[in-house]
Design an enzyme around this catalytic site. Sequence first.
Site, short mmCIF file in Angstrom:
data_model
loop_
_atom_site.label_atom_id
_atom_site.label_comp_id
_atom_site.label_asym_id
_atom_site.label_seq_id
_atom_site.Cartn_x
_atom_site.Cartn_y
_atom_site.Cartn_z
CD GLN A 158 -13.01 3.69 6.62
OE1 GLN A 158 -11.77 3.70 7.07
NE2 GLN A 158 -13.23 4.39 5.36
CG ASN A 171 2.42 3.77 5.96
OD1 ASN A 171 1.46 4.41 5.32
ND2 ASN A 171 2.39 2.34 5.70
CE1 TYR A 208 -6.83 4.82 8.70
CE2 TYR A 208 -8.43 6.63 8.14
CZ TYR A 208 -7.24 5.76 8.03
OH TYR A 208 -6.44 6.51 7.29
N GLY A 223 0.84 -1.11 -0.15
CA GLY A 223 -0.10 -0.07 0.02
C GLY A 223 0.88 1.28 0.11
#
Length: 335
Positions: A153, A91, A156, A18
């Site tokens: 989400q 990340n 997240y 990714g």
Amino acid sequence: MSSSTSRGVAVVTGGSAGLGRAIVRELAARGWDVAVLARGFEGVDAAATEVRAKGRRAHGITVDVADHAALELAAAEVEAELGEIDLWVNNVMSGSIAPFLDTTPEDYERATQVTYLGTVNGTRSALRRMRGRDRGHIIQIGSALAHRGIPLQAAYCGSKHAIHGFTDSVVSELTHEGSAVAVSIVDMPALNTTQFGWVKSPFSKHPQPVPPIYQPEVGARAVADVADKPRRRTWVGESTVGLVLGTRVAGRFMDWYLAKNAWEGQFADDKGSSTTPPNLYEPVTGDHGAHGAFDDRARGESLQTRALRHRRGLYTAASVVGAAAVAGAVKLLRR
């Protein structure tokens, strides 16, 4: 390019796939030696091989960033193999797409441990080395969704919000000490990454990033630019700028708009269901590269990020135009 011309040693967590994979490639292309940290061996090994193919030194380590002790050992291993760490990019992320009350407490906690505490753990390991040397740079990969949560989400969005608050606190402490260690946040738009193939989801439709979608290289170039010239905060992509500013000036409207559009916008009607198992608890086997399933609709460039890259020239041009306008106005007043 030989190791003697290295820009320094960079660590990228979640660097096997990714956005992280694109960041690893971009940093290596710009002369960094890169340590790739992630859970899946095949992806870590392939990413390290790509770094070496660009003439840079590489070291790959399989590690779960939610395990602070294991991550600390990984940081020590990087310095033993490559030398002192100059740049650390946090990340890594993992999660699910599901309504909050349909998300099990275990899934929510695991997503938070990886996405938020993984960043906390990475920052701790980096600062333990950089603070005493009074140099170094930490880049947190943030998100437009750190400024405005969307449906499905919650874990997240909550984690990305938390990363902002945590980073502000750390920066204030470093500022109090007069530290020269730099800390940056780079907020990303929707990216065409592998995550949307292996995010945990109870839905039959294939998850997708909410359009507009950008290729991961757009984000990777922004991260490498910030590594070149540290800046405190960077928004990537026109959609990120629009979401952040829209939230600031029209919060109630954004509540309505996202409730209406962001639910269905997270699913692709033409991709079927994902056949890749979720990676929330275990890595997905194999090497999956940087791109997800949406090459057909992802943008390879952003005018906003291009403007950021050339902002000095734009500032100069604006100054010239402004000076000319002032001079013209003075002439008119003298007539």
